[in-house]
Each structure stands twice: as C-alpha cells, then as structure tokens.
Design an enzyme around this catalytic site. Sequence first.
Site, PDB file in Angstrom:
ATOM      1  N   GLU A 182      37.057  42.247  43.872  1.00 12.25           N
ATOM      2  CA  GLU A 182      35.751  42.398  43.214  1.00 12.25           C
ATOM      3  C   GLU A 182      34.641  42.188  44.231  1.00 12.25           C
ATOM      4  O   GLU A 182      33.984  41.160  44.278  1.00 12.25           O
ATOM      5  CB  GLU A 182      35.651  41.430  42.030  1.00 12.25           C
ATOM      6  CG  GLU A 182      36.595  41.833  40.916  1.00 12.25           C
ATOM      7  CD  GLU A 182      36.679  40.840  39.780  1.00 12.25           C
ATOM      8  OE1 GLU A 182      35.877  39.906  39.745  1.00 12.25           O
ATOM      9  OE2 GLU A 182      37.563  41.013  38.920  1.00 12.25           O
ATOM     10  N   GLU A 387      44.507  35.253  28.994  1.00 15.09           N
ATOM     11  CA  GLU A 387      43.981  34.805  30.296  1.00 15.09           C
ATOM     12  C   GLU A 387      44.924  33.723  30.816  1.00 15.09           C
ATOM     13  O   GLU A 387      45.161  32.728  30.129  1.00 15.09           O
ATOM     14  CB  GLU A 387      42.563  34.254  30.141  1.00 15.09           C
ATOM     15  CG  GLU A 387      41.994  33.568  31.376  1.00 15.09           C
ATOM     16  CD  GLU A 387      41.879  34.480  32.585  1.00 15.09           C
ATOM     17  OE1 GLU A 387      41.155  35.481  32.517  1.00 15.09           O
ATOM     18  OE2 GLU A 387      42.543  34.190  33.612  1.00 15.09           O
ATOM     19  N   GLU A 456      41.959  41.204  37.082  1.00  9.66           N
ATOM     20  CA  GLU A 456      42.341  40.516  38.325  1.00  9.66           C
ATOM     21  C   GLU A 456      43.791  40.874  38.691  1.00  9.66           C
ATOM     22  O   GLU A 456      44.655  40.023  38.846  1.00  9.66           O
ATOM     23  CB  GLU A 456      42.164  38.992  38.224  1.00  9.66           C
ATOM     24  CG  GLU A 456      40.741  38.570  37.979  1.00  9.66           C
ATOM     25  CD  GLU A 456      40.329  38.719  36.504  1.00  9.66           C
ATOM     26  OE1 GLU A 456      39.250  39.302  36.258  1.00  9.66           O
ATOM     27  OE2 GLU A 456      41.075  38.274  35.624  1.00  9.66           O
ATOM     28  N   GLU A 480      31.216  43.610  34.084  1.00  5.41           N
ATOM     29  CA  GLU A 480      30.934  42.183  33.877  1.00  5.41           C
ATOM     30  C   GLU A 480      29.917  41.639  34.882  1.00  5.41           C
ATOM     31  O   GLU A 480      29.138  40.751  34.556  1.00  5.41           O
ATOM     32  CB  GLU A 480      32.226  41.367  33.910  1.00  5.41           C
ATOM     33  CG  GLU A 480      32.970  41.453  35.227  1.00  5.41           C
ATOM     34  CD  GLU A 480      34.310  40.696  35.235  1.00  5.41           C
ATOM     35  OE1 GLU A 480      34.649  40.045  34.244  1.00  5.41           O
ATOM     36  OE2 GLU A 480      35.005  40.768  36.260  1.00  5.41           O
TER      37      GLU A 480
HETATM   38  C1  NOJ Z   1      37.539  38.188  33.917  1.00  2.00           C
HETATM   39  C2  NOJ Z   1      37.786  39.492  33.246  1.00  2.00           C
HETATM   40  O1  NOJ Z   1      37.502  40.564  34.116  1.00  2.00           O
HETATM   41  C3  NOJ Z   1      36.931  39.559  31.993  1.00  2.00           C
HETATM   42  O2  NOJ Z   1      37.059  40.824  31.366  1.00  2.00           O
HETATM   43  C4  NOJ Z   1      37.333  38.446  31.061  1.00  2.00           C
HETATM   44  O3  NOJ Z   1      36.452  38.443  29.966  1.00  2.00           O
HETATM   45  C5  NOJ Z   1      37.257  37.081  31.754  1.00  2.00           C
HETATM   46  N1  NOJ Z   1      37.911  37.103  33.027  1.00  2.00           N
HETATM   47  C6  NOJ Z   1      37.901  35.983  30.918  1.00  2.00           C
HETATM   48  O4  NOJ Z   1      39.291  36.183  30.869  1.00  2.00           O
HETATM   49 CA    CA Z   2      37.326  40.429  36.549  1.00  2.00          CA
END
Ligand code: NOJ
Ligand code: CA
Length: 684
Positions: A182, A387, A456, A480
């Site tokens: 990123e 996550e 990620e 984001e």
């Molecule tokens: C990073 C991700 O790219 C995003 O889409 C997500 O909302 C957050 N992490 C939390 O998991």
């Molecule tokens: Ca991300």
Amino acid sequence: MRPHRPSISLGIICTLAVVSVVARAQTPLTVSSPDGRNQLSLGVRDGIAYYAVDRSGKHVVLPSRLGFDFRGARSLGDSVRIVGSLRATRDTTWSLPWGEVARVREHYNELRVAFAEAVPPHRQFSVAVRAFDDGIGFRYEVADSGGFGDFEMADERTEFHLADDARAWWIHANVPRPDRYEDLYSASPVSVLDTVRTPLTLEMQSGIVAVIHEANLVDYAGMDLAGQKEGTTLRVALAPWADGVKVRGRAPFMTPWRTIQLADRVEDLAPSVLGLKLNPPSRIQNTSWITPMKYDGIWWGMHLNLNTWGQGPKHGATTANAKRYIDFAAANGLKGTLVEGWNVGWDGDWTANRNIFSFTKAYPDYDLPAVAAYAKSKGVSLIVHNETAMGIENYERQLDSAFALYHSLGVHAIKTGYVNDKTEQGHAHTGQYMVRHYRRVVETAAKYDIAVDVHEPIHDTGERRTWPNMVSREGARGQEYNAWGGEGGNPPEHESILFFTRMLSGPMDFTPGIFDLLIKRPTGTPRPPEAARPRSTLAKQLALYVVLYSPVQMAADLIENYANQPAFQFIRDVAVDWDTTRVLTGRIGDYVAVARKAKGRDEWFVGAITDEQSRTLDLSLSFLPNGRQYVADVYADAPTASWRDNPEAITISSRPVNSTTRLQVRLASGGGQAIRIHPAGSSQ
Ligand code: NOJ
Ligand code: CA
C-alpha cells in the site's frame, strides 16, 4: 500445528532426470514464441547457467545468471553444463468461470534444458521455458540428485540484466508498508531502484514494454526485485522466514514461474493473462456458487469514524443496520452485503490483540444466523469479514469450524484481512510461511463453497485459474486511504498507474463508488482539498467500475449517500463479468480508457479516467459490431467539475451510437467518464 504444504506434481523433473544426454555443445538453446517475436536463450558461460530474452531482434534481458544459494550446501548454478533438452508445443483454448475475458488461448513453445554440475555432488536441475506471444515464463525444476534432500535456501540468484535503463513504475518492498503493497507509485530509471514489488512495469528505451512478475506461487517465498543502485540489473529478492531462510523444502522441487510480459505499447498490456496460462487448470468442478457481484457494506462508516468495529454506541455491525444494507442491496440489484466488525475481538487495539479474534462468535447486538437468513430471503449474499491482524495460528485453528458455520448459514463469500507487518513469530508478510497460509485458506474455503476476497494479501500470481474461489484481493492503496491517508489520500494519477502496474497481476477490490466526495456527512462541512478525501470527480468514481477490474465491486459509500442520486443508476447497470476487454488508449500515470463487453449480453461499458490534467480523449467505438444501432448513456464530468473545487458536478445524457461513432470524451481535472452502451430499443 504443522504448516500446511500443498502438494505439487514433480513428474516432469523425474522425466528429465532420466533423459539421455542429447546436447553436449554448450552453445545456447533458444525457444521462440509462436509468432516468432519473443525469444529466450539458455546457455552456460564460464560454468554459470544463464538466460537472455529478445523481442523482434531487440535485446530485452542480456545474459543473466540463474541459480540458488543454500545454507550448509554449495550454491547451485555454478560449474554446470547442459546435459539434455526437450521441446514441446501446446495450443489450447479454455474458458474462465468469470473474468475480464471469457476465454483464453494458451499457445506456447516450450524448451526444457537440463543442467548438471560438472563437479561433485553432480546435482541436476532443469529450467523450463514457455514462450508465448505476450511474454515468456521460466521456472526451475530441481531434481533430488547428488544427495540433495532437505534444503534451506539462502537466496535465489536469478537476475534480470535489462538491456537498457528502462523507466520502472515501482512501489517499495520494505518501506513504508511492508505488509500491504500500500504505497504510492513512482517512476525512475532501473539503475536507481532499491527493492521493489512486482508486477514491475518497465518502459524500455527501445520502446518495448516489459513487466516482470511471477506465476503459480506455491510453497515458496514471494518475489521482490532488488535494484543494484547502479547498472541495470535486478535480482530476485525473496521474503524471509524469521530466521532469514528464504525457502525451506526438499528436493525435488519447483519454483514459481518468473514471468516477463512483453508488448510494443502499454495499451497492449491488458487484459493480462500470461500468469493464468502458467497456473494449473481449475480444481473446482462446480463453480456455480461463485458469484461475480456488486455489493454494499458496513465499512466506509468505520473508516470515517462514524461507526466503530468494536462495541459501543457507534457499533456499525448491528442486526438492524445489516438488514438496512441488505434491503438496499436487494432494492438496487447489488448481490452482496459485507458486514465488518460483527465478531468478538475488535474491542481495544485490535491490531495488537490478534489472538482474541473469534470467527464464529458474534457481538451480542449482531445475530449472525438471523442476518444470514434475512440476506438469503432477499436474494443477497452475506459477505462475512475475517480480520486476522496477522494472528495466523489463531485463524488457522478456527478455519474449519468457521467455514463450516458459514456454509451452514448459506454464506458463499468472505473478506479476509491481514493488518500487521509480520506474523507473531516474525515471518515476513509475503514469505513462504504466509504463502502456505494464504493457499491453505483458499483451499479450505473451496471445501466449504466459499469465495475469498483478501485484503493485505500477497500479490496475485494467477491462482484464480486453479482456485476460482480466489475472487479478488487488495494489494495496493485502495479507496480507504481517501478516508484517512495522512498525505490527503491517493493523488489523482493513482488509478491510471494502478491500471498498468498492480492490475496486470489480477483483480483488485479497490472499493469505488464514493459519492459524498467532500466527505461532508461526518461534520456537515466539506473537507478542504488538503485533507484526506477522494481526489476524484463523481464521474471518475463511476468509471473506476470499468477501469479497475474485479468480479466483486463494492458500492463503497454509506447507502444514505446514494439517495436521490441519478448517477447511482450506472452502478446498478454496470456489469462485473466480461466477455472481452479492450484498452482504447492510455499512458501510464496520465490517463486510460477501457471498453469491456458484458458477459453473454450485447452490452458494452467504457470507463475513461485522467490524472490532475483535464483532457479530451477521441475514442472510436469501432469495437462495436458493424451495422447495429446502440444507445450510449453517458456519465460525464460537468463543464465546471474538478476534483478540487467541484467534484460532484456530473452531466448525464444519452445519444445514439454505432461502430462508426467517435466520442470526444472530456475529462475534468481528477475526472472521468463512464458509458453504458446498449442496443437501441432496449430498456433504459
Ligand atoms: C484494512 C482493509 O483494507 C479494510 O478494508 C478493512 O476495513 C480494515 N483493514 C479492517 O479489517
Ligand atoms: Ca488495506
């Protein structure tokens, strides 16, 4: 728990190991693509194995070394001679269950050259080369000879000695975001590069465009490329285990393919299917549960701090809120709803508490079975979020029970996340440990009819051909960053670089479709241009659905922001699965225009985007079938629009078009244009 090791077929290596010696001369052996333009030679010079690549008689890669270094064993690739070779040709065409194209022709000439050490322990390895019209791939196939057995690889020594100081479009491999790819792209001569990610797009001084990447990454470390800070050589740099070892294994073994996509113009780089051709065919027989779709979700609100992932008064993932998003999806033809922050583990610093995430236990205000049943009753797929925060062992322990639960609830899609640099043991985010993990998740998900969208991730190496449930991934700076990116979000040129770099590896879950571009909703006042906000016009947000390919495309904004918005019709209409893709025009980092034909329908979509420069593109619609009349619904930047001062100004109009039409496509600063083309007389 023992790390998972997918099995690979090594029949080829065994065959080569017994091939009688056919080539004693050490003159290089060459293989050409079917059109004769791409050529790769393999040879030995001063005992060192090397390869070189030409296109149409121009050098692309000068003789470059091949081989490996090991811990506790001699390097492989020095003191070798050629002991055999084999040739083959293949020409076959196959279908993809979903994709930016429906069918792929796999046509190549293959050369395998066997090398043996001229000195003890006389180990052997082969290099297999496939030459296609759109590029070449080569990989090592190392035999279990000379007492090879178990090994710890210290380095792969493959080099790419470029024929000129090409302009590279790169992101860092190690800083500032070692875990995520990123980073903002830069363009520099190869001679000044540090360690960078792939795909690495190179505009050569000769005019040739080359893209270095890898294909079929299985049980090996992910590849970066290390510049030498002088000269034009890039070396393979593998992401390590915590103890510095790059790859652990046992001979016989095969490496991933090292690929060099080749073209005369950047417009010819997409659709990029070289990597797919170097992956094995699908292992999933019935793919009917894998659904390309648009989706909404409880997501942007957390990035804007309007909601929280963890518990509290602003908790986003409540049963009632999820139902609201499901209702919106059902009413607008979106087939999915994503819900983040539903499960136990988010309270406090979730990036630190990686081992307390539960993937089955919901917070009390979220009734997972009820939400899943409600989604099903509305014909919407619930996308369950996992996550991990890189708590890999914690996740792997729960994989089967979690996926079994989702399966029992009729869930067919998950989004995973890996926020954090390294595993708890210190293994790199893109090293062999994680390569095994990501594969394990996809393979386990396939057992439970679940498709995976990875955030990620490790870079895409074409695994979707073998595992079509590997539907999308992030692996670049997505939308984001426009919520909270310290430097004000992604610059307007970002997506016109992504198209010619990151997107060449495969689909990206960028999450387009922000309509409240000034991010007024949280405070009631617009954010200033310096603050994080999408540096984009509204028409560009729409165009991204066509430009940035993904079979799952989010309508990323809060659903309230779509109310009374005529422009939302484009998101309702736009396809997510395609028969064909054509790049109409483009220049890396400046602009690109793409046309795609909706799968199985006489309907086309065009997306055009620009950087901070406003410009007018002259686009021919000659891709349309001759003699048929169509209507184009055009979503254009209004004359007064610009990302900085007036991002939401859009003009929507319709006009008749056919294959002889030329469109003057005016793009504002940070702007774009989105067009739906459908047969005249069809519904609007
Ligand atoms: C990073 C991700 O790219 C995003 O889409 C997500 O909302 C957050 N992490 C939390 O998991
Ligand atoms: Ca991300």
